[in-house]
Each structure stands twice: as structure tokens, then as C-alpha cells.
Design an enzyme around this catalytic site. Structure first.
Site, short mmCIF file in Angstrom:
data_model
loop_
_atom_site.label_atom_id
_atom_site.label_comp_id
_atom_site.label_asym_id
_atom_site.label_seq_id
_atom_site.Cartn_x
_atom_site.Cartn_y
_atom_site.Cartn_z
N PHE A 106 -67.26 54.22 70.68
CA PHE A 106 -66.08 54.11 70.18
C PHE A 106 -66.02 52.13 69.76
O PHE A 106 -65.23 52.22 69.79
CB PHE A 106 -65.30 53.76 72.00
CG PHE A 106 -65.91 53.13 72.78
CD1 PHE A 106 -64.86 51.95 72.43
CD2 PHE A 106 -66.72 53.30 73.89
CE1 PHE A 106 -65.73 50.55 74.09
CE2 PHE A 106 -67.39 52.61 74.74
CZ PHE A 106 -66.55 50.94 74.65
N LYS A 107 -67.31 52.33 70.03
CA LYS A 107 -67.11 50.45 69.93
C LYS A 107 -67.26 50.46 68.19
O LYS A 107 -67.06 49.10 67.64
CB LYS A 107 -68.33 49.82 70.25
CG LYS A 107 -69.04 50.08 71.70
CD LYS A 107 -70.18 49.10 71.80
CE LYS A 107 -69.68 48.74 73.50
NZ LYS A 107 -70.14 50.35 74.45
N ASP A 108 -67.10 51.55 67.63
CA ASP A 108 -67.22 51.18 66.37
C ASP A 108 -65.68 50.57 65.83
O ASP A 108 -65.89 50.58 64.67
CB ASP A 108 -67.28 52.69 65.13
CG ASP A 108 -68.20 52.84 65.17
OD1 ASP A 108 -69.76 52.05 64.95
OD2 ASP A 108 -68.72 54.82 64.76
#
Ligand SMILES: *Cc1c(COP(=O)(O)O)cnc(C)c1O
Length: 441
Positions: A106-108
Site C-alpha cells: 500500500f505504501k505505493d
């Protein structure tokens, strides 16, 4: 929009300063001084809107005063070049899959948004500047123990005007993780430090404090507490609600977020403050149970983290606790009225992954497993739960394969990283060496 520090001792900042500095001068976290509620009409028809449309509306509420509409729109649309779909796992339990981005976690979303917003500020200041020093390159320094480095490197890849230096501990990062930031080239330089993660972090900190170096080059960080990394995560919670509403399942929706530094769940809570009709939240923890304990006792007692299977959640002093605490007026009562907790040890994580796979065929990663289990144990009659799958199980292939006795398929974009040619600069843990290297650039 102005941003204040949770420690209350730093000057108020504008968005550009909050993004470029990351942390306030008093080491507090920046908070927007207002959270604008979205109108009822927006929620009435939200299920008819696309992810990008929804995200732009949310982005406009946070950033619209500081970024021109067209620029903000292209930042949002460009960030969300992949979907964050909601997938049914079993009756009344759905997963919000956040692993369809370039580095499969999710850090993308936050890293891509921050890279584009920073680029916007660099262009704007160089355009408005009439000295000869236009277009000065900005250098992002990031120390990583694995996942942050890959999200930041890929988020900033090819973004003009910015160069990224990823510092990582030699031999202490998995091959899959290493390949995601050492094979990129272009504006990304991987630095392999002969030391541990703390040495990498110390080199970055010393660099920020070194006057000579800061005269030589413009340095900034891409830390996860940056407002430009954490706020955009709210986008996918609004989208999850919209997709659940389209299914007729959103009336009593419970959102469950596997949490480490609590940035992800914090953005969901900001969404709730903007009117997102989620009934309640569950923060799922691994054995690092500081927040869980806080909910039970009202006391926040940070301690050293312990290593678990869900290692991206091995945090002993979650930085975004300060934001949650501030958001609810430091009231334990208000926090526990909306958020409950859960904590699972490695054996329970394994058991959950096996059980879910056997029962439903869905392969959980160790982080998502905490979320799934918390819903399974915590949903009440009439509620429908959505948990975040924060990473693709293939990122933890060896662990997952051995737990479910299976063979997780490696998505092509992950395989492509693993085929790439490793390029890195070897570095000792001495600051003088690191400084000499940067001064030569
Ligand atoms: C970073 C991360 C988390 C924890 O998210 P926070 O925002 O720090 O709470 C959970 N799962 C994965 C896979 C991560 O990379």
C-alpha cells in the site's frame, strides 16, 4: 491550508513546508488545521463515481487551496495508475487489496503522491524564481529496512528534478526487497551500507545536520510521517466504501486495518472525520501490542519492538499515535468509542493463514492475516467487514509457501524486478565516507 505540529511548539507551516520538512521543528507531526467535511450529495452518489474521481474530490478537500486544480488532478490520476479493488473472501468479509501498485504494497499510493507533489513544488518555485539557481535538483535520502525503500524509489522513479538515495543494510534485506530498489537506475541510487538499519538511519540524520553538505545540495526526506504520504491513503477508503455501497453492503461497514506505525489507519480516520460513513474501525496488531494496550488501559507505553512474521508492523512506538490522539482531543473515551484493537502472535497468524486458505482459497499475507482474524472474531450481527491486504503474499513467498504448503504465484512485475541487474554503491557506516560521496555528486 495551514499545518500545526502535534507538539504545539513549532511555527505553523504551509503545505509546501510541511511536505519538504516532513517533521516539524519541535519533532511533532504536522496536522491540517481544518478537516473539511464532504457534502452529503457526494456520498449519495459515490457508488457511481470512479476511483480517480473520488480520490480527486478527497484530494481537493486537503490540498485544493494550495495546488491548482489541473495540477492536483493530474497528480491524483497519475498516482492511481492501478486499482485498489474490494474482493469478497467469504460471507460478510471483504478485503481491500492494496497490493496492485508497482512494489505490491500500500505504501505505493503515498510514495507516488508525495513524489508528484514534491515535483510540483520544485517546478513552481523554480518558475517563480528569477535568480540563476533555477531548477536546483532536490535529493531525497531514505534509510530502509526493506519496504519503505522500494515504495519511495519506485514512487520517485523518473520524476524529473529529484534524485533518490536509498540506504540499506548490506545482507539484511531479502533478495526480493533488494531487487525492488537496486535494479532501477535512472534517478535512483542504492547505497549498500556495511552495517545495520540503525547505521543507515544515523548516516541520513547526520547528512541532514551537516551544514557544508546542505550548502552543496538540497536534501529532503520521504519519511512515512510526511503529510503527503499519509493523507492520500484516505483515497482508497472512500473508494472501498463506494464499491461496498454498490453491492448494498455498506450500511454497517467495519474497516479493519493491520497497523504498525498507524499511518494507514490514521488516514482512514481522517476520512471518517470528513463524513465517510464507516461504522467503526479495528486496528489489528501483531505481537507488538502498544496500541491495543492503550485501548484497554488508557496508558500509552512504548517499548522495544519484537520481531514477528508480519515484520512491517514490528513497531514499538507507533509515530502516528500522536495524530490519532490529537484528532480526538486526547480523549481515550472518544478513541475507544470508534476504534477497537486486536493482537495476534505468530502462531495465530500462521493458523489464520492456513484456516482462511483451506476454507476460502484466499491467500493472506502475514499482515492481512491479522486483519482477517480480527474481523472474524470481532464482527457483530448485521455488520460487514473490510480488511486491508497491505501487501501481496508473494512478497513473503517463502514464509507463505511453508505455512499454507503451497506455491504462491509471483506476479510478473515482481518477477521483472528479480531479473533486473543489481546496481549499488558500497559504503562504510562512517559519515565521512558518505559525505565525501555526496559532495562528489
Ligand atoms: C507499512 C506496512 C504496514 C503498517 O502500516 P502503518 O501505516 O505503518 O500502520 C502493514 N503492512 C505492510 C505490508 C506494510 O508495508
Amino acid at each position: 491550508m495551514k499545518y500545526y505540529s502535534t507538539n504545539g511548539k513549532a511555527p505553523i507551516a504551509d503545505l509546501q513546508k510541511a511536505v519538504v520538512k516532513g517533521l516539524a521543528e519541535d519533532r511533532g507531526l504536522y496536522m491540517p488545521e481544518r478537516i473539511k467535511p464532504l457534502p452529503k450529495e457526494f456520498f449519495d452518489t459515490i457508488e457511481t463515481k470512479s476511483f480517480q474521481e473520488i480520490a480527486y474530490t478527497v484530494a481537493d478537500a486537503f490540498f485544493g487551496e494550495d495546488v491548482e486544480a489541473e495540477a492536483l488532478k493530474s497528480i491524483v490520476y497519475d498516482t492511481l495508475s492501478f486499482d485498489c479493488p474490494v474482493v469478497k473472501v467469504k460471507e460478510n468479509i471483504y478485503t481491500l487489496e492494496l497490493f496492485h501498485g508497482p512494489t505490491l504494497a500500500f505504501k505505493d499510493v503515498g510514495a507516488r503522491f508525495m513524489a508528484r507533489l514534491l515535483q510540483y513544488f520544485i517546478r513552481r518555485s523554480s518558475a517563480g524564481c528569477c535568480t540563476t539557481a533555477t531548477n536546483q535538483q532536490v535529493n531525497v535520502l531514505v534509510a530502509t529496512s526493506g519496504d519503505t525503500g522500494s515504495a519511495v524509489a519506485n514512487g520517485f522513479l523518473g520524476v524529473e528534478g529529484i534524485h533518490v538515495y536509498v540506504l540499506y543494510p548490506k545482507g539484511k534485506v531479502s533478495k526480493i526487497q533488494e531487487s525492488q530498489f537496486t535494479t532501477l537506475g535512472r534517478n535512483i541510487t542504492a547505497i549498500e551500507v556495511d552495517g545495520v538499519f540503525d547505521d543507515c538511519q544515523a548516516l541520513v540524520k547526520s547528512a541532514f545536520m551537516d551544514e557544508e553538505l546542505n550548502r552543496h545540495m538540497k536534501l529532503t526526506s520521504a519519511n512515512s510521517i510526511n503529510v503527503a504520504r499519509f493523507l492520500p491513503q484516505a483515497f482508497y477508503y472512500f473508494n472501498a466504501y463506494a464499491r461496498m455501497k454498490a453491492l448494498g453492503k455498506a450500511d454497517q461497514m467495519v474497516m479493519c486495518v493491520p497497523s504498525g506505525n498507524f499511518g494507514n489507519i490514521c488516514s482512514a480516520l481522517f476520512g471518517h472525520e470528513m463524513g465517510l460513513p464507516i461504522k467503526r474501525f479495528i486496528a489489528a496488531n501483531n505481537a507488538n501490542d502498544i496500541f491495543y494496550k492503550y485501548l484497554q488501559t488508557g496508558k500509552y507505553e512504548p517499548k522495544a519492538s519484537v520481531q514477528t512474521l508480519a515484520n512491517a508492523m514490528d513497531v514499538g512506538d507507533p509515530s502516528n499515535f500522536a495524530r490519532i490522539y490529537d484528532l480526538y482531543g486526547k480523549s481515550h473515551e472518544r478513541i475507544t468509542a470508534l476504534i477497537s484493537g486486536a493482537t495476534y502472535n505468530d502462531e495465530q497468524i500462521r493458523e489464520t493463514m492456513r484456516q482462511c486458505y483451506t476454507e476460502t482459497g484466499y491467500i493472506l499475507d502475514p499482515h492481512g492475516a491479522c486483519g482477517y482474524r480480527a474481523l472474524q472474531e470481532g464482527l457483530k450481527d448485521g455488520e460487514v467487514g473490510v480488511f486491508c491486504e497491505t501487501a501481496h503474499p508473494a512478497k513473503f513467498k517463502e514464509t507463505v509457501d511453508s505455512i499454507i504448503s503451497g506455491d504462491v504465484e509471483i506476479p510478473e512485475r515482481l518477477a521483472a524486478f528479480m531479473r533486473g541487474q543489481k546496481q549499488s554503491v558500497e559504503m562504510t557506516k562512517e559519515f565521512e565516507d558518505f559525505k565525501r560521496f555526496l559532495m562528489s555528486r
